[in-house]
Design a protein around this motif. Structure first.
Motif, PDB file in Angstrom:
ATOM      1  N   LEU A  60       0.835  -1.196   0.000  1.00 18.46           N
ATOM      2  CA  LEU A  60       0.000   0.000   0.000  1.00 18.46           C
ATOM      3  C   LEU A  60       0.874   1.252   0.000  1.00 18.46           C
ATOM      4  O   LEU A  60       1.841   1.326   0.770  1.00 18.46           O
ATOM      5  CB  LEU A  60      -0.890   0.030   1.246  1.00 18.46           C
ATOM      6  N   LEU A  93      -5.206  -2.841  -4.046  1.00 20.16           N
ATOM      7  CA  LEU A  93      -4.609  -1.649  -3.442  1.00 20.16           C
ATOM      8  C   LEU A  93      -3.126  -1.826  -3.139  1.00 20.16           C
ATOM      9  O   LEU A  93      -2.416  -0.849  -2.918  1.00 20.16           O
ATOM     10  CB  LEU A  93      -5.360  -1.282  -2.160  1.00 20.16           C
ATOM     11  N   SER A 132      -0.550  -1.842  -4.669  1.00 27.40           N
ATOM     12  CA  SER A 132      -0.178  -1.500  -6.042  1.00 27.40           C
ATOM     13  C   SER A 132       1.213  -0.915  -6.193  1.00 27.40           C
ATOM     14  O   SER A 132       1.711  -0.770  -7.309  1.00 27.40           O
ATOM     15  CB  SER A 132      -1.187  -0.490  -6.597  1.00 27.40           C
TER      16      SER A 132
END
Length: 202
Positions: free
Chosen positions: A85, A145, A147
């Motif tokens: 995150l 998320l 990512s």
């Protein structure tokens, strides 16, 4: 479960040899029923310790002036590197608990922990809560998320320049290790003595 008395220091003082460079890890594969039970158990332990959960879209509510907020990803560095995150630092759970003063030097700050299995963050948070920290677990988190790719930064805020106590390290002198243990065990007697004193307020 068993714990080694006096940890590495006790092991060294007993004349035992340490295992250096080990890369073994606990198995990471669990079937669905095992994982579900581990999640239930971890949440129960964390809730009893006073840990709270917070949704990703509510995270900003913890960002208040005058209050430090630490965000930690408690998974392995390899998992962190593959995807994490944004805004979260790598701090594997066991290391975070062992060296909290280096990873989170601002006492009284808040912490938010995240994982991707629903087990590691709650268990780590349970220990931190028992140590007096205000700690939250971020959940549920969409896998998409995670990512941001990239290796973890410096392990601790002080990096390689952090102060090393005389008894720390596997190469520390045996005399320093023993002196530390003598001091630590002496604290119990000291507390007992202090408890016998009564002060009169005038």
């Amino acid at each position: 479960m068993a714990a080694l008395r006096n940890g590495t220091i006790g092991w060294k003082l007993a004349g035992q040899v340490l295992d250096h460079g080990a890369v073994r890890r606990a198995p990471s594969t669990l079937d669905a029923p095992q994982r579900a039970q581990a999640q239930v158990d971890a949440r129960g332990v964390a809730e009893r310790a006073g840990v709270r959960w917070i949704a990703p879209d509510a995270l900003r509510s913890l960002e208040v002036p005058g209050r430090t907020l630490y965000r930690f990803d408690v998974r392995t560095p390899e998992e962190y590197t593959a995807g994490h995150l944004p805004g979260f630092a790598s701090a594997p759970g066991g290391q975070l608990v062992q060296e909290t003063d280096h990873a989170a030097p601002v006492r009284g700050a808040r912490m938010v922990l995240v994982d991707d299995d629903g087990v590691r963050a709650p268990m780590t948070a349970s220990w931190l809560a028992q140590m007096g920290w205000e700690v939250y677990v971020l959940a549920p988190v969409d896998a998409a998320l995670f990512s941001e790719a990239g290796a973890p930064g410096a392990a601790h805020s002080a990096g390689a320049q952090r102060y090393r106590r005389p008894y720390e390290g596997t190469d520390a002198p045996a005399e320093a290790m023993q002196a530390y243990l003598d001091w630590e065990f002496g604290l119990v007697a000291q507390l007992a003595r202090d408890g016998t004193h009564h002060f009169k307020v005038i």
